[in-house]
Design a protein around this motif. Structure first.
Motif, PDB file in Angstrom:
ATOM      1  N   GLU A  45       0.814  -1.223   0.000  1.00 37.80           N
ATOM      2  CA  GLU A  45       0.000   0.000   0.000  1.00 37.80           C
ATOM      3  C   GLU A  45       0.843   1.266   0.000  1.00 37.80           C
ATOM      4  O   GLU A  45       0.615   2.176  -0.805  1.00 37.80           O
ATOM      5  CB  GLU A  45      -0.940   0.008   1.218  1.00 37.80           C
ATOM      6  CG  GLU A  45      -2.090  -0.966   1.101  1.00 37.80           C
ATOM      7  CD  GLU A  45      -3.105  -0.785   2.207  1.00 37.80           C
ATOM      8  OE1 GLU A  45      -3.446   0.372   2.510  1.00 37.80           O
ATOM      9  OE2 GLU A  45      -3.554  -1.801   2.768  1.00 37.80           O
ATOM     10  N   GLU A  49       0.916   4.046  -3.128  1.00 37.49           N
ATOM     11  CA  GLU A  49       0.195   5.312  -2.948  1.00 37.49           C
ATOM     12  C   GLU A  49       0.724   6.470  -3.805  1.00 37.49           C
ATOM     13  O   GLU A  49      -0.071   7.137  -4.494  1.00 37.49           O
ATOM     14  CB  GLU A  49       0.204   5.705  -1.459  1.00 37.49           C
ATOM     15  CG  GLU A  49      -0.719   6.863  -1.141  1.00 37.49           C
ATOM     16  CD  GLU A  49      -0.743   7.182   0.350  1.00 37.49           C
ATOM     17  OE1 GLU A  49      -0.760   8.372   0.671  1.00 37.49           O
ATOM     18  OE2 GLU A  49      -0.758   6.243   1.179  1.00 37.49           O
ATOM     19  N   LEU A  81      -8.019   6.106  -0.015  1.00 39.54           N
ATOM     20  CA  LEU A  81      -7.334   7.409  -0.096  1.00 39.54           C
ATOM     21  C   LEU A  81      -8.291   8.556  -0.410  1.00 39.54           C
ATOM     22  O   LEU A  81      -7.880   9.712  -0.472  1.00 39.54           O
ATOM     23  CB  LEU A  81      -6.233   7.358  -1.163  1.00 39.54           C
ATOM     24  CG  LEU A  81      -5.061   6.402  -0.901  1.00 39.54           C
ATOM     25  CD1 LEU A  81      -4.197   6.244  -2.150  1.00 39.54           C
ATOM     26  CD2 LEU A  81      -4.208   6.908   0.267  1.00 39.54           C
TER      27      LEU A  81
END
Length: 269
Positions: A45, A49, A81
């Motif tokens: 992750e 991002e 997000l």
């Protein structure tokens, strides 16, 4: 049931369902040799991002999805997000290509119809469907899963594309001692076959051989005593890309079918 693998030493490159595949080999009279070539795959992750944010900010002319689970993961990450709408908007603005029926099904759920799809679940099939398009000066985002799809990236870059790769799942290499042991057994002609169940396993073996100066010898072993067996088209494609000329892959892409196909191969001999 026949005993086509009688006395044959069959290496297992997978790390899942080891007992199950070992039993299948034993039922055919073979000797299973467990050599896991696949380490762990983890959800990256934090690493993904910045790339996801960059894609949402700058967009792309083309978006290429290569796995269903990877596509779903990017959608979930974008939602986490708070940028899912922007992410979907960027995909809708781009020309979309997809590989594999699971990827196609995932895209269908979000109302995306690709302009290019493979006909056989392989990267080469996807490339064939992209050959008629102009990529000169185009920005292309490619979603990967665990491995780097070098043939696809090279195809795009050779045609003048600027490629951004997003790898939601990343691969940790297997234990080097295990891979070294398998290489040694291949070089000493101690194995009759090696069963590969993912493309990542193929890359692990050949990257190790390349880095340790025994690539030519490993390839020669697959031309000699050892037969490479692939569970399906994508794994077989990775073997061909690495230079393996003699391999076996069942029509039905299942581990059991691979072992039966291997048994039949030796029975015919």
């Amino acid at each position: 049931m026949g005993k086509g693998l009688a006395g044959k030493r069959i290496a297992i490159g997978g790390s899942r369902k080891i007992e199950e595949i070992s039993t299948l080999i034993e039922k055919q009279g073979g000797i299973p040799v467990v050599r896991p070539l696949q380490g762990t795959v983890f959800l990256a992750e934090k690493e993904v991002e910045p790339d996801l944010q960059n894609f949402v900010m700058e967009g792309a002319d083309w978006v290429i999805f290569t796995t269903g689970i990877g596509t779903e993961t990017l959608l979930n990450l974008a939602e986490t997000l708070g940028i899912k709408d922007q992410f979907l908007n960027r995909i809708q603005q781009a020309s979309v290509a997809s590989r594999g029926y699971k990827t196609l099904a995932t895209l269908k759920k979000i109302g995306i119809k690709p302009v290019a799809t493979d006909e056989d679940g392989t990267t080469r099939g996807l490339i064939r469907s992209l050959e008629s398009f102009d990529f000169s000066g185009k920005r292309v985002m490619v979603q990967l899963h665990g491995e780097t799809a070098p043939t696809l990236i090279k195809f795009l870059e050779d045609r003048g594309a600027s490629v951004l790769t997003i790898l939601p799942y990343q691969h940790i290499a297997p234990d080097s001692e295990t891979v070294a042991k398998l290489c040694e057994e291949l070089l000493n002609n101690e194995l009759d076959a090696v069963c590969f169940t993912t493309a990542i396993q193929v890359r692990s073996l050949f990257n190790f051989a390349r880095e340790n100066g025994c690539l030519t010898e490993v390839l020669q072993s697959f031309q000699g005593r050892a037969l490479a067996a692939a569970v399906g088209k994508v794994t077989a494609e990775a073997l061909v890309e690495e230079g393996v000329e003699r391999l076996l892959a069942p029509e039905l892409e299942r581990m059991g079918a691979m072992i039966i196909e291997l048994s039949r191969y030796y029975e015919k001999l």
